[in-house]
Design a protein around this motif. Structure first.
Motif, PDB file in Angstrom:
ATOM      1  N   THR A 121       0.822  -1.380   0.104  1.00  0.00           N
ATOM      2  CA  THR A 121      -0.014   0.157  -0.058  1.00  0.00           C
ATOM      3  C   THR A 121       0.873   1.270   0.095  1.00  0.00           C
ATOM      4  OG1 THR A 121      -0.275  -0.021   2.403  1.00  0.00           O
ATOM      5  CG2 THR A 121      -1.971  -1.049   1.099  1.00  0.00           C
ATOM      6  N   SER A 122       2.070   1.152   0.630  1.00  0.00           N
ATOM      7  CA  SER A 122       2.695   2.317   0.697  1.00  0.00           C
ATOM      8  C   SER A 122       3.362   2.694  -0.511  1.00  0.00           C
ATOM      9  CB  SER A 122       3.901   2.106   1.686  1.00  0.00           C
ATOM     10  OG  SER A 122       4.918   1.269   1.501  1.00  0.00           O
ATOM     11  N   GLU A 123       3.664   1.771  -1.493  1.00  0.00           N
ATOM     12  CA  GLU A 123       4.095   1.876  -2.792  1.00  0.00           C
ATOM     13  C   GLU A 123       3.081   2.190  -3.880  1.00  0.00           C
ATOM     14  OE1 GLU A 123       5.794  -1.848  -3.928  1.00  0.00           O
ATOM     15  OE2 GLU A 123       7.675  -1.587  -2.554  1.00  0.00           O
ATOM     16  N   HIS A 124       1.724   1.788  -3.677  1.00  0.00           N
ATOM     17  CA  HIS A 124       0.719   1.881  -4.646  1.00  0.00           C
ATOM     18  C   HIS A 124      -0.452   3.148  -4.185  1.00  0.00           C
ATOM     19  CE1 HIS A 124       2.425  -0.827  -7.309  1.00  0.00           C
ATOM     20  NE2 HIS A 124       2.752  -1.397  -6.238  1.00  0.00           N
ATOM     21  N   TYR A 125      -0.771   3.285  -2.752  1.00  0.00           N
ATOM     22  CA  TYR A 125      -1.512   4.307  -2.390  1.00  0.00           C
ATOM     23  C   TYR A 125      -1.030   4.907  -1.229  1.00  0.00           C
ATOM     24  CZ  TYR A 125      -4.116   0.282  -4.397  1.00  0.00           C
ATOM     25  OH  TYR A 125      -4.510  -0.911  -5.074  1.00  0.00           O
ATOM     26  N   PRO A 126      -0.607   6.338  -1.696  1.00  0.00           N
ATOM     27  CA  PRO A 126       0.295   7.002  -0.874  1.00  0.00           C
ATOM     28  C   PRO A 126      -0.675   7.410   0.695  1.00  0.00           C
ATOM     29  CG  PRO A 126       0.110   7.895  -2.899  1.00  0.00           C
ATOM     30  CD  PRO A 126      -0.642   6.681  -3.056  1.00  0.00           C
ATOM     31  N   LYS A 127      -2.187   7.579   0.390  1.00  0.00           N
ATOM     32  CA  LYS A 127      -2.785   7.900   1.470  1.00  0.00           C
ATOM     33  C   LYS A 127      -3.695   6.731   1.726  1.00  0.00           C
ATOM     34  CE  LYS A 127      -5.828  11.441   3.723  1.00  0.00           C
ATOM     35  NZ  LYS A 127      -5.243  10.767   5.238  1.00  0.00           N
ATOM     36  N   SER A 128      -3.623   5.749   2.622  1.00  0.00           N
ATOM     37  CA  SER A 128      -4.455   4.776   2.646  1.00  0.00           C
ATOM     38  C   SER A 128      -4.277   4.081   4.162  1.00  0.00           C
ATOM     39  CB  SER A 128      -4.002   3.427   1.706  1.00  0.00           C
ATOM     40  OG  SER A 128      -2.787   2.986   1.712  1.00  0.00           O
ATOM     41  N   SER A 129      -5.180   3.230   4.518  1.00  0.00           N
ATOM     42  CA  SER A 129      -5.152   2.299   5.756  1.00  0.00           C
ATOM     43  C   SER A 129      -5.324   1.044   5.314  1.00  0.00           C
ATOM     44  CB  SER A 129      -6.313   2.885   6.562  1.00  0.00           C
ATOM     45  OG  SER A 129      -6.121   4.041   6.684  1.00  0.00           O
ATOM     46  N   LEU A 130      -5.038   0.025   6.246  1.00  0.00           N
ATOM     47  CA  LEU A 130      -5.127  -1.249   6.018  1.00  0.00           C
ATOM     48  C   LEU A 130      -5.446  -2.047   7.096  1.00  0.00           C
ATOM     49  CD1 LEU A 130      -2.330  -3.083   6.987  1.00  0.00           C
ATOM     50  CD2 LEU A 130      -1.348  -1.550   5.185  1.00  0.00           C
ATOM     51  N   GLY A 131      -5.889  -3.257   6.877  1.00  0.00           N
ATOM     52  CA  GLY A 131      -6.315  -4.096   8.024  1.00  0.00           C
ATOM     53  C   GLY A 131      -6.260  -5.798   7.664  1.00  0.00           C
ATOM     54  N   VAL A 132      -5.800  -6.444   8.628  1.00  0.00           N
ATOM     55  CA  VAL A 132      -6.056  -8.043   8.346  1.00  0.00           C
ATOM     56  C   VAL A 132      -6.398  -8.506   9.534  1.00  0.00           C
ATOM     57  CG1 VAL A 132      -4.601 -10.017   7.946  1.00  0.00           C
ATOM     58  CG2 VAL A 132      -3.935  -7.545   7.100  1.00  0.00           C
ATOM     59  N   ILE A 144      -7.784  -6.106   3.850  1.00  0.00           N
ATOM     60  CA  ILE A 144      -8.688  -5.197   3.526  1.00  0.00           C
ATOM     61  C   ILE A 144      -7.605  -3.859   3.366  1.00  0.00           C
ATOM     62  CG2 ILE A 144     -10.276  -3.036   4.315  1.00  0.00           C
ATOM     63  CD1 ILE A 144     -11.556  -5.293   6.004  1.00  0.00           C
ATOM     64  N   THR A 145      -8.005  -3.129   2.059  1.00  0.00           N
ATOM     65  CA  THR A 145      -7.086  -1.728   2.159  1.00  0.00           C
ATOM     66  C   THR A 145      -8.268  -0.814   1.717  1.00  0.00           C
ATOM     67  OG1 THR A 145      -5.348  -2.871   1.131  1.00  0.00           O
ATOM     68  CG2 THR A 145      -5.475  -0.625   0.351  1.00  0.00           C
ATOM     69  N   VAL A 146      -8.257   0.248   2.213  1.00  0.00           N
ATOM     70  CA  VAL A 146      -9.048   1.710   1.722  1.00  0.00           C
ATOM     71  C   VAL A 146      -7.995   2.887   1.452  1.00  0.00           C
ATOM     72  CG1 VAL A 146      -9.568   1.987   4.087  1.00  0.00           C
ATOM     73  CG2 VAL A 146     -10.958   3.024   2.366  1.00  0.00           C
ATOM     74  N   ALA A 147      -8.208   3.510   0.545  1.00  0.00           N
ATOM     75  CA  ALA A 147      -7.502   4.862   0.235  1.00  0.00           C
ATOM     76  C   ALA A 147      -8.426   5.839  -0.310  1.00  0.00           C
ATOM     77  CB  ALA A 147      -6.605   4.369  -0.830  1.00  0.00           C
ATOM     78  N   SER A 148      -8.800   6.954   0.531  1.00  0.00           N
ATOM     79  CA  SER A 148      -9.520   8.048  -0.070  1.00  0.00           C
ATOM     80  C   SER A 148      -8.785   9.291  -0.181  1.00  0.00           C
ATOM     81  CB  SER A 148     -10.669   8.143   1.396  1.00  0.00           C
ATOM     82  OG  SER A 148     -11.314   6.965   1.784  1.00  0.00           O
ATOM     83  N   LYS A 149      -9.476  10.158  -1.200  1.00  0.00           N
ATOM     84  CA  LYS A 149      -8.923  11.379  -1.198  1.00  0.00           C
ATOM     85  C   LYS A 149     -10.013  12.379  -1.516  1.00  0.00           C
ATOM     86  CE  LYS A 149      -5.221  13.722  -3.920  1.00  0.00           C
ATOM     87  NZ  LYS A 149      -4.181  13.386  -4.863  1.00  0.00           N
ATOM     88  N   TYR A 150      -9.858  13.442  -0.625  1.00  0.00           N
ATOM     89  CA  TYR A 150     -11.069  14.273  -0.676  1.00  0.00           C
ATOM     90  C   TYR A 150     -10.368  15.629  -1.022  1.00  0.00           C
ATOM     91  CZ  TYR A 150     -12.781  10.845   2.493  1.00  0.00           C
ATOM     92  OH  TYR A 150     -13.205   9.413   2.951  1.00  0.00           O
TER      93      TYR A 150
END
Length: 271
Positions: A121-132, A144-150
Motif C-alpha cells: 500500500t505504501s508503494e501504490h496508495y500514498p494515503k491509505s489504511s489497511l487491516g488484516v 482490507i485496503t482503503v484509500a480515500s482522497k477528498y
C-alpha cells in the motif's frame, strides 16, 4: 417505506467524504436536530461498509472500522497497533483505547500479512489504511485496503476499497475492488465500479506470495480502468455532448483528461 428507512437510504448512498454534509442537509430539510439518534444504525452500516478510518488518540496513523474487526457494541480492534477502541458512528471519533492481543490460530500469518500489505500500500496508495483480521470462526483471513482522497474545494471526492478473504487451507483468495468517485461542480457525475476477484496461491502460501497475487489483480484492474477512461472520451462521453458546448467552442477530445467538467466543458463559473 418508513421515514427511518427512507433517511437510511440517503445515508447508505452518500458519496465518500460527504456524510457530514448529507447529515446536515437531512437535518435542515426536516428541521429536526434530534434526527441524529434515529440515523445511528444507518451510520454504523455505512461506516462499516465504507471501511471508515479514524485516528486513535495518541496515534498518527488511521485505523479501519469494519464488520471484520468488530468486537460488538461499536467497539473495534486493530492488529498493527494492538489496540481496541470505541467508535462513535455519528461523530466518527474514537475513544476508550486499550491494548488488545490478537487471539487466533493464524496470528503469525496475520501479522506477516500486515507487514507485506503495508509495503504494497505504501508503494501504490500514498494515503491509505489497511487491516488484516481473522474471520469470526477463525477459519479464514480478511485482507482490507482503503484509500480515500477528498478535495471538496475542487468539488470532488473519491475512495478505493479492496477486500479479500483468504482461505489458508485451500489457498483461495476471493473478494472485490470498489471505486467510488464523485464530481459535483456545476453538475453531478459519479463513478461507481465493482470488480470481483478470485485467484489461488495454494495452501501454505507465505504472506508475501498472497499479497503479490493481490497486487497483480489490483494492477490489472487499474490498467483496465485507465483503458476504459481512454475509450470514454472518444466514445460514450463524446456522444453524450452536443457538437458545440455552450461556450460555442469545439471540445478538444484528445485533451479531455485535462478538462474540469463543470467549468471548461459545461461553461460553468470561473474561479
Amino acid at each position: 417505506m418508513s421515514r427511518t428507512a427512507a433517511l437510511a437510504s440517503f445515508v447508505e448512498s452518500t458519496p465518500p467524504g460527504e456524510l457530514t454534509d448529507v447529515t446536515k442537509a437531512i437535518k435542515s430539510i426536516l428541521g429536526d436536530e434530534s434526527i441524529q439518534n434515529e440515523l445511528t444504525p444507518a451510520f454504523e452500516k455505512y461506516n462499516e461498509e465504507q471501511f471508515a478510518t479514524v485516528k486513535l488518540p495518541g496515534n498518527s496513523e488511521e485505523v479501519i472500522v469494519s464488520s471484520y474487526n468488530s468486537l460488538g457494541g461499536s467497539r473495534y480492534y486493530d492488529v498493527e497497533s494492538q489496540s481496541a477502541f470505541d467508535f462513535d458512528h455519528s461523530t466518527q471519533k474514537a475513544s476508550k483505547v486499550q491494548s488488545y492481543v490478537l487471539d487466533s490460530n493464524h496470528a503469525d500469518l496475520v501479522k506477516n500479512l500486515v507487514k507485506s500489505l503495508s509495503t504494497h500500500t505504501s508503494e501504490h496508495y500514498p494515503k491509505s489504511s489497511l487491516g488484516v483480521y481473522p474471520t469470526e470462526d477463525d477459519t479464514q483471513i480478511a485482507i482490507i485496503t482503503v484509500a480515500s482522497k477528498y478535495s471538496p474545494s475542487n468539488f470532488w471526492n473519491g475512495r478505493w476499497r479492496s477486500s479479500y478473504i483468504y482461505n489458508p487451507f485451500s489457498g483461495s483468495i476471493t473478494g472485490s475492488i470498489k471505486v467510488d468517485v464523485h464530481y459535483y461542480e456545476d453538475g453531478n457525475v459519479r463513478l461507481l465500479t465493482n470488480k470481483d476477484i478470485s485467484v489461488s496461491v495454494g495452501s501454505g502460501a507465505t504472506a508475501s506470495e498472497i499479497i503479490r497475487q493481490i497486487a497483480t489483480a489490483e494492477k490489472k484492474y487499474q490498467e483496465d480502468l485507465n483503458k476504459a477512461f481512454g475509450s470514454l472520451s472518444e466514445g460514450a462521453f463524446k456522444a453524450l455532448r452536443r457538437q458545440l458546448p455552450v461556450t460555442r467552442q469545439k471540445v478538444e477530445w484528445e485533451k479531455i483528461s485535462g478538462y474540469r467538467l463543470g467549468q471548461d466543458i459545461g461553461g460553468g463559473r470561473s474561479r
